[in-house]
Motif scaffolding. Structure first.
Motif, PDB file in Angstrom:
ATOM      1  N   LEU A   1       0.707  -1.449  -0.069  1.00  0.00           N
ATOM      2  CA  LEU A   1       0.432   0.006   0.302  1.00  0.00           C
ATOM      3  C   LEU A   1       0.718   1.267  -0.029  1.00  0.00           C
ATOM      4  CD1 LEU A   1      -3.719  -0.898   2.465  1.00  0.00           C
ATOM      5  CD2 LEU A   1      -2.934  -1.253  -0.033  1.00  0.00           C
ATOM      6  N   THR A   2       2.051   1.241   1.282  1.00  0.00           N
ATOM      7  CA  THR A   2       2.794   2.509   0.359  1.00  0.00           C
ATOM      8  C   THR A   2       3.408   2.394  -0.819  1.00  0.00           C
ATOM      9  OG1 THR A   2       3.632   1.778   2.706  1.00  0.00           O
ATOM     10  CG2 THR A   2       4.779   3.146   1.706  1.00  0.00           C
ATOM     11  N   PHE A   3       3.602   1.715  -1.434  1.00  0.00           N
ATOM     12  CA  PHE A   3       4.136   1.944  -2.959  1.00  0.00           C
ATOM     13  C   PHE A   3       3.110   1.895  -3.299  1.00  0.00           C
ATOM     14  CE2 PHE A   3       4.498   0.157  -6.975  1.00  0.00           C
ATOM     15  CZ  PHE A   3       6.106   0.065  -7.714  1.00  0.00           C
ATOM     16  N   LEU A   4       1.905   1.499  -3.355  1.00  0.00           N
ATOM     17  CA  LEU A   4       1.181   3.049  -4.271  1.00  0.00           C
ATOM     18  C   LEU A   4       1.065   3.862  -4.106  1.00  0.00           C
ATOM     19  CD1 LEU A   4      -1.814  -0.378  -4.406  1.00  0.00           C
ATOM     20  CD2 LEU A   4       0.234   0.516  -6.366  1.00  0.00           C
ATOM     21  N   VAL A   5       0.560   4.170  -2.200  1.00  0.00           N
ATOM     22  CA  VAL A   5       0.367   5.607  -2.342  1.00  0.00           C
ATOM     23  C   VAL A   5       2.025   6.104  -2.736  1.00  0.00           C
ATOM     24  CG1 VAL A   5       0.629   7.346  -0.474  1.00  0.00           C
ATOM     25  CG2 VAL A   5      -0.652   5.575  -0.283  1.00  0.00           C
TER      26      VAL A   5
ATOM     27  N   ILE B   1      11.432  12.066  -3.260  1.00  0.00           N
ATOM     28  CA  ILE B   1      10.834  11.309  -2.298  1.00  0.00           C
ATOM     29  C   ILE B   1      10.059  10.335  -2.421  1.00  0.00           C
ATOM     30  CG2 ILE B   1       8.554  12.043  -0.915  1.00  0.00           C
ATOM     31  CD1 ILE B   1       9.888  14.615  -0.169  1.00  0.00           C
ATOM     32  N   GLY B   2       8.958  10.516  -3.481  1.00  0.00           N
ATOM     33  CA  GLY B   2       8.259   9.606  -4.147  1.00  0.00           C
ATOM     34  C   GLY B   2       9.357   8.670  -4.334  1.00  0.00           C
ATOM     35  N   ILE B   3      10.423   8.189  -5.821  1.00  0.00           N
ATOM     36  CA  ILE B   3      11.269   7.575  -5.850  1.00  0.00           C
ATOM     37  C   ILE B   3      11.551   6.846  -4.601  1.00  0.00           C
ATOM     38  CG2 ILE B   3      13.344   6.901  -6.834  1.00  0.00           C
ATOM     39  CD1 ILE B   3      13.001   8.789  -8.628  1.00  0.00           C
ATOM     40  N   THR B   4      12.599   7.564  -3.614  1.00  0.00           N
ATOM     41  CA  THR B   4      12.551   6.826  -1.990  1.00  0.00           C
ATOM     42  C   THR B   4      12.220   5.871  -1.692  1.00  0.00           C
ATOM     43  OG1 THR B   4      14.017   8.877  -1.685  1.00  0.00           O
ATOM     44  CG2 THR B   4      13.806   7.283   0.329  1.00  0.00           C
TER      45      THR B   4
ATOM     46  N   VAL C   1       1.512   8.112   7.803  1.00  0.00           N
ATOM     47  CA  VAL C   1       1.399   7.894   8.672  1.00  0.00           C
ATOM     48  C   VAL C   1       0.641   6.711   9.755  1.00  0.00           C
ATOM     49  CG1 VAL C   1       1.433   9.230  10.927  1.00  0.00           C
ATOM     50  CG2 VAL C   1       1.960  10.647   9.277  1.00  0.00           C
ATOM     51  N   ILE C   2      -0.440   6.459   9.402  1.00  0.00           N
ATOM     52  CA  ILE C   2      -1.560   5.787   9.939  1.00  0.00           C
ATOM     53  C   ILE C   2      -0.622   4.420   9.128  1.00  0.00           C
ATOM     54  CG2 ILE C   2      -3.720   4.750   9.066  1.00  0.00           C
ATOM     55  CD1 ILE C   2      -4.687   7.283   8.300  1.00  0.00           C
ATOM     56  N   LEU C   3      -0.241   3.691   8.089  1.00  0.00           N
ATOM     57  CA  LEU C   3      -0.266   3.092   7.381  1.00  0.00           C
ATOM     58  C   LEU C   3       1.584   2.368   8.206  1.00  0.00           C
ATOM     59  CD1 LEU C   3       0.324   3.349   4.089  1.00  0.00           C
ATOM     60  CD2 LEU C   3      -1.190   1.451   5.189  1.00  0.00           C
ATOM     61  N   TYR C   4       1.834   3.706   8.434  1.00  0.00           N
ATOM     62  CA  TYR C   4       3.074   3.735   9.307  1.00  0.00           C
ATOM     63  C   TYR C   4       3.080   3.095  10.880  1.00  0.00           C
ATOM     64  CZ  TYR C   4       8.215   4.797  11.704  1.00  0.00           C
ATOM     65  OH  TYR C   4       9.405   4.641  12.201  1.00  0.00           O
ATOM     66  N   VAL C   5       2.335   3.529  11.454  1.00  0.00           N
ATOM     67  CA  VAL C   5       1.808   3.032  12.728  1.00  0.00           C
ATOM     68  C   VAL C   5       1.319   1.705  13.351  1.00  0.00           C
ATOM     69  CG1 VAL C   5       0.641   3.750  14.964  1.00  0.00           C
ATOM     70  CG2 VAL C   5       1.413   5.708  13.443  1.00  0.00           C
TER      71      VAL C   5
ATOM     72  N   LEU D   1       5.349  10.841  -6.550  1.00  0.00           N
ATOM     73  CA  LEU D   1       5.836  11.122  -7.723  1.00  0.00           C
ATOM     74  C   LEU D   1       4.734  11.714  -8.877  1.00  0.00           C
ATOM     75  CD1 LEU D   1       8.558  10.021  -8.707  1.00  0.00           C
ATOM     76  CD2 LEU D   1       7.354   7.620  -9.806  1.00  0.00           C
ATOM     77  N   GLY D   2       3.655  11.404  -9.199  1.00  0.00           N
ATOM     78  CA  GLY D   2       3.279  11.670 -10.006  1.00  0.00           C
ATOM     79  C   GLY D   2       3.470  13.295 -10.227  1.00  0.00           C
ATOM     80  N   GLY D   3       3.245  13.973  -8.716  1.00  0.00           N
ATOM     81  CA  GLY D   3       3.098  15.533  -9.093  1.00  0.00           C
ATOM     82  C   GLY D   3       4.751  15.696  -8.544  1.00  0.00           C
ATOM     83  N   GLY D   4       5.251  14.957  -9.071  1.00  0.00           N
ATOM     84  CA  GLY D   4       7.054  15.820  -9.322  1.00  0.00           C
ATOM     85  C   GLY D   4       6.850  16.033 -10.681  1.00  0.00           C
ATOM     86  N   ILE D   5       6.737  14.962 -11.568  1.00  0.00           N
ATOM     87  CA  ILE D   5       6.088  14.658 -12.762  1.00  0.00           C
ATOM     88  C   ILE D   5       5.912  15.784 -13.546  1.00  0.00           C
ATOM     89  CG2 ILE D   5       5.683  13.246 -15.006  1.00  0.00           C
ATOM     90  CD1 ILE D   5       6.660  10.909 -13.117  1.00  0.00           C
ATOM     91  N   TRP D   6       4.012  16.172 -13.215  1.00  0.00           N
ATOM     92  CA  TRP D   6       3.759  16.952 -13.402  1.00  0.00           C
ATOM     93  C   TRP D   6       3.824  18.687 -12.678  1.00  0.00           C
ATOM     94  CZ3 TRP D   6       0.759  21.298 -11.345  1.00  0.00           C
ATOM     95  CH2 TRP D   6      -0.070  21.815 -12.006  1.00  0.00           C
TER      96      TRP D   6
END
Length: 281
Positions: free
Chosen positions: A14-18, A49-52, A244-248, A23-28
């Motif tokens: 799910l984090t990968f999908l998020v 950040i997106g690639i990381t 943050v939710i996924l991390y917790v 990344l899309g915002g950076g490309i835009w």
């Protein structure tokens, strides 16, 4: 144990999908920089950040599948840093784009833009002598002003157009200068005096000059950047909350894995007294 590993694996996926919207915002932003905004360095923090997040999510996913403790710890540590950096970037984006907006012009659908309305780091960066020649050259090469005259129109029709900030600031003189409309990018002096705004003397009907050296053009670029960054920041805020939710949840699952590795029943303390002392009044 298997359930916790599966949960961590799902969370990493799910984090990968998020990471895709970031990344899309950076490309835009990158496409905007190439076509209109012309500030090419601003999109790189989001792309990095997106690639990381993508790479770390894959590492965490592999750690969950193969029970690799090092990869799972790496995921948690790096994701914590990424979330902190993303929060910092969101705050930075709002701070540097806080001031400035277009001003309403009577009997016009478009707005006029003035550089004194903007201030701070971004304004100094855009208006600096080292950056503005590159930015103005990029705007000229983008043909944004040439696209205004695709269809011939009268002055009244033009006055009712909703121009972009860059079109309003760079492709025509400020309204207060009193220039008379001939076509979208050709304006002549009227019978009266030209306004006191320094941009009034900077305007040129030369299609390679127009108002590219005007402060209004710099203000238009700042207004366009503000609009672009605010759109991306809304997406980043939503993504940050999800991260943050996924991390917790991932951290809780990781702690549960460690507890089970240490053969600790859920809820049992690590230390117990073999012979608790009695308490007497």
């Amino acid at each position: 144990m298997r359930t916790s590993n599966h949960l961590i694996g799902v969370l990493n996926f799910l984090t990968f999908l998020v990471s895709v919207p970031i990344l899309g915002g950076g490309i835009w932003l990158s496409s905007r920089a190439n076509n209109t905004d012309c500030m090419r360095f601003l999109q790189w923090p989001l792309i990095i950040i997106g690639i990381t997040i993508m790479v770390v999510s894959l590492a965490g996913f592999a750690g969950a599948c193969y029970r690799n403790t090092f990869l799972m710890r790496l995921y948690l540590v790096v994701m914590f840093i990424v979330i902190a950096v993303l929060i910092g970037f969101i705050v930075f984006a709002y701070v540097v784009t806080e001031k400035g907006s277009g001003q309403v012009v009577p009997n016009r659908a478009y707005l006029d833009y003035y550089l004194p309305d903007y201030s701070g780091w971004l304004e100094e960066r855009v208006a600096s002598d080292s950056y503005w020649p590159k930015i103005s050259s990029c705007i000229r090469d983008s043909k944004v002003c040439a696209k205004l005259s695709a269809v011939p129109e009268t002055a009244d029709m033009f006055y009712q157009r909703k121009l972009s900030p860059i079109q309003s600031g760079c492709c025509k003189p400020p309204t207060e200068c009193g220039y008379v409309y001939q076509n979208e990018t050709v304006w002549n002096q009227g019978g009266g005096l030209v306004g006191t705004d320094p941009d009034c003397s900077r305007w040129s009907n030369d299609q390679q000059m127009l108002c590219y050296s005007c402060d209004s053009c710099k203000a238009g670029v700042l207004a366009s950047l503000k609009k672009s960054w605010r759109k991306v920041s809304v997406i980043n805020i939503v993504v940050m909350i999800i991260l943050v939710i996924l991390y917790v949840v991932a951290y809780a699952a990781y702690r549960n894995n460690r507890r089970m590795d240490n053969d600790e029943p859920y809820g049992q303390a690590r230390m117990t007294k073999t012979q608790p002392s009695a308490f007497h009044l």
